[in-house]
Design an enzyme around this catalytic site. Structure first.
Site, PDB file in Angstrom:
ATOM      1  N   LEU A   1       4.708   6.490  -1.294  1.00 13.68           N
ATOM      2  CA  LEU A   1       4.794   7.355  -0.117  1.00 13.68           C
ATOM      3  C   LEU A   1       3.977   6.796   1.044  1.00 13.68           C
ATOM      4  O   LEU A   1       2.804   6.461   0.881  1.00 13.68           O
ATOM      5  CB  LEU A   1       4.289   8.765  -0.426  1.00 13.68           C
ATOM      6  CG  LEU A   1       5.136   9.597  -1.386  1.00 13.68           C
ATOM      7  CD1 LEU A   1       4.375  10.847  -1.806  1.00 13.68           C
ATOM      8  CD2 LEU A   1       6.476   9.957  -0.763  1.00 13.68           C
TER       9      LEU A   1
ATOM     10  N   VAL B   1      -3.536   4.138  -0.574  1.00 16.03           N
ATOM     11  CA  VAL B   1      -3.217   2.870  -1.236  1.00 16.03           C
ATOM     12  C   VAL B   1      -1.954   2.256  -0.642  1.00 16.03           C
ATOM     13  O   VAL B   1      -1.888   1.039  -0.441  1.00 16.03           O
ATOM     14  CB  VAL B   1      -3.093   3.047  -2.767  1.00 16.03           C
ATOM     15  CG1 VAL B   1      -2.724   1.733  -3.440  1.00 16.03           C
ATOM     16  CG2 VAL B   1      -4.396   3.586  -3.348  1.00 16.03           C
ATOM     17  N   CYS B   2      -0.982   3.089  -0.301  1.00 21.09           N
ATOM     18  CA  CYS B   2       0.252   2.569   0.304  1.00 21.09           C
ATOM     19  C   CYS B   2      -0.045   1.933   1.658  1.00 21.09           C
ATOM     20  O   CYS B   2       0.509   0.882   1.990  1.00 21.09           O
ATOM     21  CB  CYS B   2       1.279   3.684   0.444  1.00 21.09           C
ATOM     22  SG  CYS B   2       1.819   4.353  -1.150  1.00 21.09           S
ATOM     23  N   THR B   3      -0.921   2.551   2.421  1.00 22.28           N
ATOM     24  CA  THR B   3      -1.345   1.996   3.705  1.00 22.28           C
ATOM     25  C   THR B   3      -2.009   0.643   3.501  1.00 22.28           C
ATOM     26  O   THR B   3      -1.666  -0.342   4.168  1.00 22.28           O
ATOM     27  CB  THR B   3      -2.299   2.973   4.416  1.00 22.28           C
ATOM     28  OG1 THR B   3      -1.563   4.160   4.740  1.00 22.28           O
ATOM     29  CG2 THR B   3      -2.901   2.377   5.661  1.00 22.28           C
TER      30      THR B   3
ATOM     31  N   MET C   1       0.622  -2.140   2.535  1.00 21.45           N
ATOM     32  CA  MET C   1       1.423  -2.679   3.634  1.00 21.45           C
ATOM     33  C   MET C   1       0.567  -3.492   4.605  1.00 21.45           C
ATOM     34  O   MET C   1       0.997  -4.538   5.095  1.00 21.45           O
ATOM     35  CB  MET C   1       2.163  -1.562   4.360  1.00 21.45           C
ATOM     36  CG  MET C   1       3.248  -0.888   3.530  1.00 21.45           C
ATOM     37  SD  MET C   1       4.537  -2.021   2.909  1.00 21.45           S
ATOM     38  CE  MET C   1       4.076  -2.157   1.175  1.00 21.45           C
TER      39      MET C   1
END
Length: 151
Positions: free
Chosen positions: A41, A46-48, A51
């Protein structure tokens, strides 16, 4: 955990919109390697970091003839704003939103219980074959150096 696509399998083609509303398909990149970097999401820590790490290392991927695509089930408008906030100017981030998770299902990494994909990295060679695939614990940041070693 999901049943991720296996090394040696043909990577399923797809058509998804990126952060700029451009339609992106895997077949556009024949002759290049492609990293499909799945994050569950957008707008999560962590996704930030995942990327941003790919963006910071963009040149290294480019030197290895590799296109970086970040994917999640978020909508295209959400991905567009998120890409601007994160200053993702080189990598493309794709919306696997409608129908929800269709591409992540084809790659065997959709989680019905969460309604999102796993965190995973899948490398595809110049001819569209899977050459490396790895699932990560949901709160684990993938190591970019490990991915680059596979190239």
């Amino acid at each position: 955990m999901a049943n991720i696509i296996k090394v040696g399998e043909k990577a399923p083609d797809f058509k998804l919109q990126d952060q700029s509303e451009k339609e992106i398909s895997l077949s556009l990149f024949k002759g290049k390697k492609v990293l499909l970097s799945w994050h569950p999401l957008a707008w999560t820590a962590v996704c930030t970091d995942q990327m941003r790490s790919l963006e910071r290392n963009f040149k290294q991927f480019e030197e290895k003839n590799t296109v970086v695509l970040g994917l999640s089930i978020d909508s295209q408008p959400s991905k567009s704003v998120w890409a601007r906030v994160l200053c993702l100017n080189n990598i493309k981030i794709l919306a696997d939103f409608n129908p929800l998770g269709e591409v992540s299902r084809k790659y065997g990494i959709f989680r019905e219980d969460r309604g999102s994909s796993e965190r995973a990295n899948i490398l595809i060679d110049e001819n569209g074959m899977v050459i490396w695939a790895k699932l990560y614990e949901i709160h684990t940041l993938p190591d970019v150096a490990e991915i680059l070693e596979q190239l």
